[in-house]
Motif scaffolding. Structure first.
Motif, PDB file in Angstrom:
ATOM      1  N   GLY A 731       1.130  -1.455   0.164  1.00 25.12           N
ATOM      2  CA  GLY A 731       0.020  -0.010   0.170  1.00 25.12           C
ATOM      3  C   GLY A 731       1.188   1.266   0.066  1.00 25.12           C
ATOM      4  O   GLY A 731       0.568   2.174  -0.059  1.00 25.12           O
ATOM      5  N   ARG A 732       2.751   1.456  -0.671  1.00 25.89           N
ATOM      6  CA  ARG A 732       2.959   2.612  -0.294  1.00 25.89           C
ATOM      7  C   ARG A 732       2.997   2.915  -1.600  1.00 25.89           C
ATOM      8  O   ARG A 732       2.941   2.693  -2.622  1.00 25.89           O
ATOM      9  N   PRO A 733       2.995   4.241  -2.095  1.00 23.62           N
ATOM     10  CA  PRO A 733       2.113   5.323  -2.538  1.00 23.62           C
ATOM     11  C   PRO A 733       4.266   5.184  -3.574  1.00 23.62           C
ATOM     12  O   PRO A 733       5.301   5.367  -3.125  1.00 23.62           O
ATOM     13  N   ASN A 734       3.938   4.939  -5.065  1.00 26.97           N
ATOM     14  CA  ASN A 734       5.667   4.803  -6.010  1.00 26.97           C
ATOM     15  C   ASN A 734       5.133   5.782  -6.391  1.00 26.97           C
ATOM     16  O   ASN A 734       4.161   6.202  -8.001  1.00 26.97           O
ATOM     17  N   LEU A 735       5.570   6.460  -6.929  1.00 24.99           N
ATOM     18  CA  LEU A 735       5.162   8.133  -7.502  1.00 24.99           C
ATOM     19  C   LEU A 735       6.692   8.306  -8.598  1.00 24.99           C
ATOM     20  O   LEU A 735       5.952   8.826  -9.431  1.00 24.99           O
ATOM     21  N   PHE A 736       7.393   7.172  -8.675  1.00 21.58           N
ATOM     22  CA  PHE A 736       8.265   7.425 -10.309  1.00 21.58           C
ATOM     23  C   PHE A 736       7.680   6.487 -11.505  1.00 21.58           C
ATOM     24  O   PHE A 736       7.862   7.201 -12.155  1.00 21.58           O
ATOM     25  N   ASP A 737       6.906   5.305 -10.609  1.00 23.71           N
ATOM     26  CA  ASP A 737       6.252   4.269 -11.793  1.00 23.71           C
ATOM     27  C   ASP A 737       5.156   5.422 -12.726  1.00 23.71           C
ATOM     28  O   ASP A 737       4.711   6.540 -12.057  1.00 23.71           O
ATOM     29  N   THR A 738       4.717   4.609 -13.581  1.00 32.01           N
ATOM     30  CA  THR A 738       3.828   5.371 -14.924  1.00 32.01           C
ATOM     31  C   THR A 738       2.966   4.492 -15.694  1.00 32.01           C
ATOM     32  O   THR A 738       3.319   4.126 -15.800  1.00 32.01           O
ATOM     33  N   ARG A 739       1.909   4.574 -15.228  1.00 32.00           N
ATOM     34  CA  ARG A 739       0.520   3.863 -16.353  1.00 32.00           C
ATOM     35  C   ARG A 739      -0.154   4.206 -16.530  1.00 32.00           C
ATOM     36  O   ARG A 739      -1.039   5.802 -16.299  1.00 32.00           O
ATOM     37  N   ALA A 756      -2.275  16.092 -12.533  1.00 28.38           N
ATOM     38  CA  ALA A 756      -1.464  17.011 -12.655  1.00 28.38           C
ATOM     39  C   ALA A 756       0.261  17.632 -13.291  1.00 28.38           C
ATOM     40  O   ALA A 756       0.310  18.950 -12.980  1.00 28.38           O
ATOM     41  N   CYS A 757      -0.413  17.001 -13.949  1.00 26.18           N
ATOM     42  CA  CYS A 757       1.746  16.940 -15.152  1.00 26.18           C
ATOM     43  C   CYS A 757       0.609  18.783 -15.370  1.00 26.18           C
ATOM     44  O   CYS A 757       0.048  18.280 -16.260  1.00 26.18           O
ATOM     45  N   PRO A 758       1.614  19.293 -15.614  1.00 26.75           N
ATOM     46  CA  PRO A 758       1.759  20.672 -16.573  1.00 26.75           C
ATOM     47  C   PRO A 758       1.409  20.762 -18.068  1.00 26.75           C
ATOM     48  O   PRO A 758       1.504  21.227 -18.780  1.00 26.75           O
ATOM     49  N   CYS A 759       1.693  19.013 -18.560  1.00 23.67           N
ATOM     50  CA  CYS A 759       2.314  19.851 -20.149  1.00 23.67           C
ATOM     51  C   CYS A 759       1.345  18.199 -20.856  1.00 23.67           C
ATOM     52  O   CYS A 759       1.679  18.230 -21.720  1.00 23.67           O
ATOM     53  N   SER A 760       0.786  17.422 -20.325  1.00 21.89           N
ATOM     54  CA  SER A 760      -0.559  16.442 -20.554  1.00 21.89           C
ATOM     55  C   SER A 760      -0.981  16.567 -22.176  1.00 21.89           C
ATOM     56  O   SER A 760      -1.710  18.125 -22.008  1.00 21.89           O
ATOM     57  N   PRO A 770      -2.534   8.980 -18.137  1.00 19.44           N
ATOM     58  CA  PRO A 770      -1.426   8.872 -17.804  1.00 19.44           C
ATOM     59  C   PRO A 770      -1.340   8.909 -16.875  1.00 19.44           C
ATOM     60  O   PRO A 770      -1.181   9.898 -16.027  1.00 19.44           O
ATOM     61  N   THR A 771      -0.027   8.346 -15.292  1.00 14.93           N
ATOM     62  CA  THR A 771      -0.452   8.740 -14.181  1.00 14.93           C
ATOM     63  C   THR A 771       0.347  10.237 -14.384  1.00 14.93           C
ATOM     64  O   THR A 771       1.593  10.549 -15.344  1.00 14.93           O
ATOM     65  N   TRP A 772       0.495  11.233 -13.232  1.00 14.08           N
ATOM     66  CA  TRP A 772       1.810  11.949 -12.948  1.00 14.08           C
ATOM     67  C   TRP A 772       1.981  12.148 -11.448  1.00 14.08           C
ATOM     68  O   TRP A 772       1.166  12.007 -10.679  1.00 14.08           O
ATOM     69  N   ASN A 773       3.882  12.141 -11.079  1.00  9.32           N
ATOM     70  CA  ASN A 773       3.858  11.182  -9.984  1.00  9.32           C
ATOM     71  C   ASN A 773       2.549  10.399  -9.297  1.00  9.32           C
ATOM     72  O   ASN A 773       2.740  10.693  -7.734  1.00  9.32           O
TER      73      ASN A 773
END
Length: 800
Positions: A731-739, A756-760, A770-773
């Motif tokens: 249950g720990r958040p993974n901010l590095f991966d992207t899905r 929250a991606c500023p350039c999506s 896609p996820t961001w952070n």
């Protein structure tokens, strides 16, 4: 009159031609519910004239239509529609007759339907919202009927909309003296003697009054409320207030509102006092959009944003740069957040070719009147700002206009104070002093081959706004001479990015107070020290509290040489909020909370390890490209820069139980202790010490491989916000991966889906993002069933 919601069953057309085709038997679009931001549904294009100012969203011209049935008992009644916001201009037709038009897209306005209404029949209401003249805004404006509509129906003798004003005359622990002023309007055929009855806090009053045909009477009565529960930021108590107009036992009209009882005083020796107690403004500037919902002003979205900002340590909001929505004012009332409400972003000098400067000389009195009428009964409102970074603020004409606006505000509302967000750089640019000052303060500065006109010239001189050069600029004699008259035109001197001037103002204007109407986020440690030590400095409003659409590129970290503020598609957000577009807090938010004295535990912020050694583009609004994350797979053994924010004397950093060392922290070190170490997975812990004793700790854990989409569900009265986070098996958040996450909506209404991606590039009204952070968010209205999928992860099914 009691307003009714008029937001359901509108039909939206993307052009006047589409509306005409439907009227001639063409396809009728499905009904929508307001608020509705038409701009958020437009495809973004790199060639729109708006460019990065609106995040590359274009403008347009739109039509909204609705049928209103007028029952027989409305005969002789007054029927009015209140539009809380239509951008940019609005024309309102009833059965083909123009009944109202509005030029300023941020003001509420009224359309009187009475004379064109067909009683006993269906009536067609048509609203043309025109935002086709672009560019007109320096930020994301939205388009169309982006705020709600209310219906007011009243008899011949009535209380008009916004016809009741409640004023706290005095208050202590024994009694609050409250004046209730009610306007009674008559369209009756003969004089009538009525009673105006008021009730608040269990105390009632009555005043007899004779109203004459076609006249208007203001009835005032004072109620003494025993043992009052006074409104403040920590105890935002609201009373129910009712006003009733009676003819004997017959009720002719009534009004109901919620009000807070509080007093407000101001002086340079004790600062701003609420109910006699000093209060410092821990402020955030915010724009009006709600992120992935665009500019649509949903009450739940406004309340959520207000709550998140208060939880992050803010107790004040500045509406930048236009009157605040009624929904946000109500949220601030309920949650205990003070408000600086602002009139506009320009006066007579254009900042964009099609902005409001053309109309402002004629329209400003009406804009001020409507803002005050909307704000008056909201205890949260304490300051009115007459403008933001007004180009001509130091000119003779600008000072004359500032005094006229302040005088009108004082006449309409003597209980609150005025200010003006003065930007010295903008003022000296208009006056022509900027070039000689640049040569003196920045002798190495040279003009480039780029466009040096308009806002680009101001951005090129941005070096005058920050650091030691910014402080010298702030106190320069030329600037002092320029700002002397406009500083005296308002109650509180409001300074944008002129922190170095705050103490000088005490010498120049000893009877005045100062507020940082707009400041750089990274300046908070220095600035708040001044605020704490000097009562004439009321507080600070950082730019910005919450990330927002438009002004894209202001705070985006580019590592490929791209310059900020250079209008680069597909940039969409400013990316400089303490909170990101989804409401997640950046590390700067925790630093601010510590500086405010609201957080004792330390906080770890890690510069992106995958960017170590790379130099990003920078603007003065940017601190560091960092995260509270110790998950950087593939970078084992690589160096990492780690900051620990703390108000303690010193901080120790531990990696998997081993000490990396101790560093001093606290106010003398800008509340930051910095370390460099090699990344290794595991546990990173910061321990804070004061006088040798531990005062708190903060730990980051390395997350494993992503195993699930974990939902966080926030339910409001009408909307549900679902944040989906990538987490490992524990249950720990993974901010590095992207899905890439897909929303398969089985039933219900998905209002927005994004990150929250500023350039999506994905549209917020789509179903793929896609996820961001490590996160995305979906917003639903009403009941819904949805299935979320992301590559390689178990599907997540939710019923909302």
């Amino acid at each position: 009159m009691i307003p009714q919601s008029f937001n359901d069953n509108w039909h939206f057309f993307k052009s006047i031609n589409d509306a005409r085709a439907a009227a001639m038997g063409g396809p009728q679009p499905p009904a929508i519910t307001l608020p509705h931001d038409a701009m958020s549904h437009e495809p973004r294009t790199p060639d729109t004239p708006n460019g990065a100012q609106t995040g590359f969203y274009p403008g347009g011209q739109y039509v909204y239509q609705k049928t209103l049935y007028a029952p027989a008992d409305w005969q002789g009644c007054s029927v009015i529609l209140e539009f809380e916001g239509v951008y940019q201009t609005a024309q309102v037709y009833l059965n083909g007759t123009l009944v109202a038009h509005q030029l300023y897209g941020y003001s509420n306005f009224y359309a009187d339907l009475t004379n064109a209404l067909h009683i006993g029949e269906d009536n067609q209401i048509r609203v043309i919202a025109d935002n086709s003249a672009v560019p007109n805004s320096r930020w994301y404006s939205g388009s169309g009927m982006y705020r709600g509509v209310r219906l007011w129906v009243g008899g011949p003798v009535r209380l008009p909309a916004e016809g009741v004003r409640v004023t706290t005359l005095s208050a202590d622990e024994d009694y609050a003296l409250v004046e209730i002023a009610a306007t009674v309007r008559s369209a009756d055929q003969a004089p009538r003697r009525v009673e105006v009855c008021a009730a608040l806090g269990g105390v009632t009053g009555r005043v007899p009054v004779t109203v004459f045909p076609g006249s208007e009477e203001t009835v005032r009565q004072t109620l003494a409320i025993p043992s009052p529960a006074l409104w403040d930021c920590d105890h935002p108590y609201l009373y129910d207030c009712t006003v009733t107009v009676k003819d004997g036992a017959r009720m002719l009209d009534h009004a109901a509102l919620r009000v807070g009882l509080r007093t407000l005083t101001l002086d340079p020796h004790r600062g701003l006092r609420l109910n006699g107690s000093p209060v410092k403004l821990r402020g955030a500037c915010i724009h009006h959009d709600n992120g992935i919902l665009g500019a649509a002003t949903w009450p739940d979205a406004e309340r959520r944003r207000c709550r998140q900002l208060k939880e992050a340590g803010f107790n004040a909001l500045r509406s930048a740069h236009h009157p605040m929505s009624r929904e946000m004012l109500e949220a601030c009332d309920e949650l205990g957040v003070l408000v600086m409400d602002e009139v506009i972003d320009m006066w007579t000098q254009h900042k964009n070719p099609h902005d409001f400067a053309l109309h402002f000389p004629d329209q400003w009195p009406e804009i001020i009147d409507r803002m005050v009428a909307k704000d008056y009964n909201h205890p949260s409102v304490v300051l009115y700002s007459i403008g933001n970074e007004i180009t001509e603020v130091g000119s003779a004409q600008g000072c004359q206009l500032a005094r006229a606006m302040t005088e009108r505000l004082h006449r309409l509302d003597p209980t609150r104070y005025t200010t003006n967000g003065i930007n010295g750089l903008v003022a000296t640019f208009f006056g022509g002093q900027i070039y000689s000052m640049m040569q003196e303060l920045m002798p190495s500065a040279r003009k480039s081959g780029a466009d040096d006109s308009g806002s680009n010239a101001v951005n090129g001189a941005m070096g005058l706004m920050a650091g030691e050069t910014g402080d010298r600029f702030a106190v320069h004699p030329t600037l002092t001479a320029l700002l002397d008259e406009p500083s005296n035109a308002v109650d509180v001197i409001g300074l944008n990015y002129l922190t170095g001037r705050h103490l000088l103002e005490q010498e120049l204007h000893p009877n005045k107070t100062v507020v940082g109407t707009e400041t750089f986020p990274a300046d908070i440690a220095r600035l708040w020290g001044l605020v704490k030590r000097h009562p004439h400095i009321l507080g600070d409003f950082t730019w910005a509290g919450y990330d927002y659409l438009g002004e894209a590129g202001c705070g985006i970290f580019h590592y490929d040489g791209t310059a900020n503020f250079s209008s680069v598609y597909p940039e969409r957000t400013a990316s400089i909020g303490d909170l990101d577009l989804l409401g997640d807090r950046h590390p700067i938010s925790y630093l601010r909370e510590i500086v405010y004295g609201l957080r004792k535990a330390p906080y770890i912020a890690v510069e992106r390890v995958d960017r170590y050694g790379q130099t990003p583009s920078r603007t003065p609004w940017m601190l560091k490209d960092n995260l509270a994350s110790w998950t950087w797979p593939g970078f084992e053994g690589q160096p990492a820069n780690v900051d620990v924010y703390s108000d303690a004397d010193e901080v120790e950093l531990l990696i998997n139980g081993r000490s990396v060392g101790r560093r001093p922290a606290g106010e003398e070190n800008r509340f930051t202790a910095s370390f460099t170490l090699c990344y290794e997975p595991g546990e990173l812990t910061a321990v804070a010490y004061a006088d040798g004793q531990e005062t708190g700790r903060h730990t980051l854990h390395t997350a494993g491989a992503v195993a699930a989409l974990a939902p966080e569900v926030e339910r409001g009265a009408e909307l549900t916000f679902v944040t989906l986070r990538l987490t490992d098996a524990q249950g720990r958040p993974n901010l590095f991966d992207t899905r890439t996450v897909t929303a398969e909506v089985e039933s219900g209404e998905l209002l927005g889906f994004g990150s929250a991606c500023p350039c999506s590039t994905e549209p917020y009204d789509g179903t793929v993002c896609p996820t961001w952070n490590g996160a995305v968010m979906a917003v639903f209205r009403g009941h819904a069933r949805v299935r979320f999928t992301a590559g390689g992860l178990p599907p997540l099914c939710l019923e909302i």
